[in-house]
Design an enzyme around this catalytic site. Structure first.
Site, mmCIF file in Angstrom:
data_model
loop_
_atom_site.group_PDB
_atom_site.id
_atom_site.type_symbol
_atom_site.label_atom_id
_atom_site.label_comp_id
_atom_site.label_asym_id
_atom_site.label_seq_id
_atom_site.Cartn_x
_atom_site.Cartn_y
_atom_site.Cartn_z
ATOM 1 N N ALA A 154 0.865 -1.181 0.000
ATOM 2 C CA ALA A 154 0.000 0.000 0.000
ATOM 3 C C ALA A 154 0.900 1.229 0.000
ATOM 4 O O ALA A 154 1.839 1.311 0.798
ATOM 5 C CB ALA A 154 -0.882 0.004 1.234
ATOM 6 N N LYS A 155 0.612 2.162 -0.903
ATOM 7 C CA LYS A 155 1.339 3.439 -0.844
ATOM 8 C C LYS A 155 0.537 4.301 0.130
ATOM 9 O O LYS A 155 -0.321 5.095 -0.270
ATOM 10 C CB LYS A 155 1.429 4.051 -2.246
ATOM 11 N N ALA A 156 0.772 4.025 1.402
ATOM 12 C CA ALA A 156 -0.023 4.632 2.467
ATOM 13 C C ALA A 156 0.769 5.764 3.107
ATOM 14 O O ALA A 156 1.989 5.653 3.298
ATOM 15 C CB ALA A 156 -0.372 3.585 3.511
#
Ligand code: PPE
Length: 307
Positions: free
Chosen positions: A159-161
């Site tokens: 996830a590009k969180a």
């Protein structure tokens, strides 16, 4: 229009707002806890007009990041693609970095997210070489971080969180404090993972190696480079890489939407290869920059024209 100009429009929840008016409240949940997802996509000037590179893949990853965090984005992928195309036109940008983000509102604080409003924004601006003007030609100085890359069962690396980036920021600050340009992060077992905002590759005896997809972001530039490298006749292997293997590699480089293909000339005081941009890195960087600028014929589906 650079970020410094503070002009143009930013899209938030269906509306274009003047740059100066695109504000959030200080109780914004994502600001407090980092629970949100974002993307970073580049558009380049091509002969046929501005074109976004691998827009579908970036938007797909935004939705995948949201799925991993159990967030339901209230738009379709096609709708968000349209907005990213449209914002370039609206801001009259020929080349740009595009930043969509999905974040929670500030109705209350505390760690539950159930009843919070969800917001989506898209901004775009001109962004030059991520690691400095000379980085692409001369290469950069890198230091292995004392911080471990996000553990796969701590936060989710695919996830590009927003919150995942605290680990990156700490590593980058540490690298800068040591006079280096970027950090190389190791996973919890001590194997090479990635840079603070880039994927990592080495070249040994003409063969290309990159860490497998465990504690790293599934980079779209990484994927692009693997495809282009195979087209150029190189063998590419995804496998664990140790730090000492990097010291004795012929070449090393970082890849990322922002960093493109950035050669690494030094790691932890050891010169990598000849300490210059090596021949394989040079070939890959050239091919990559041709592709993104629409000068390659092979993958027309990678470019979304905005005219
Ligand atoms: N790893 C990390 C941790 C990462 O942030 C990026 C992108 C990559 C790998 C490469 O992914 P891709 O862009 O899909 O090839 N980092 C973004 C810069 C972060 C920032 O805002 O600064 C980028 O390159 O856009």
């Amino acid at each position: 229009m650079s970020l410094m100009d503070k002009t143009g429009f930013i899209w938030i929840d269906g509306e274009y707002l003047d740059w100066q008016d695109a504000k959030v409240h200080c109780l914004t949940h994502t600001l407090h806890y980092g629970y949100g997802v974002f993307e970073g996509t580049r558009a380049y000037s091509t002969d046929k007009g501005p074109a976004i590179f691998r827009l579908d893949a970036h938007t797909r990853r935004l939705f995948n990041s949201a799925k991993i965090l159990n967030i339901e984005i209230p738009y379709s992928e096609a709708e968000l693609n349209e907005i990213q195309i449209d914002i370039l036109k609206k801001n009259k940008l020929n080349s740009a970095y595009i930043r969509p983000m999905v974040y929670y509102g500030g109705e209350y604080l505390g760690l539950q997210t159930n009843a919070l409003s969800l917001h989506v924004m898209v901004a775009a601006w001109e962004w030059g070489a991520y690691l400095g003007e000379e980085s692409l030609s001369k290469g950069i100085k890198v230091r292995t971080s004392s911080l471990t890359r996000n553990h796969v069962n701590s936060v989710f690396c695919k996830a590009k969180a927003n919150g995942n980036y605290m680990n990156s920021i700490l590593a980058l600050k540490e690298a800068h404090a040591c006079g280096c340009d970027e950090a190389l992060m190791l996973d919890h077992e001590g194997y090479v993972a990635e840079g603070s905002g880039e994927n990592f590759f080495i070249v040994r005896d003409g063969v290309i190696y990159t860490p497998d997809l465990t504690s790293i972001l599934e980079g779209i530039t990484r994927d692009t480079i693997m495809i282009l490298a195979k087209d150029l006749g190189y063998k590419v292997h995804e496998r664990r890489i140790t730090r000492d293997e990097v010291f004795i590699a012929d070449e090393a480089f970082f890849t990322g939407t922002a960093a493109e293909v950035t050669p690494i000339r030094e790691l932890d005081g050891r010169m990598i290869g000849e300490g210059v941009r090596g021949p394989v890195t040079t070939a890959l960087q050239k091919t990559y920059l041709e592709q993104v600028r629409g000068q390659g014929d092979e993958y027309p589906e990678w470019l979304t024209l905005t005219v």
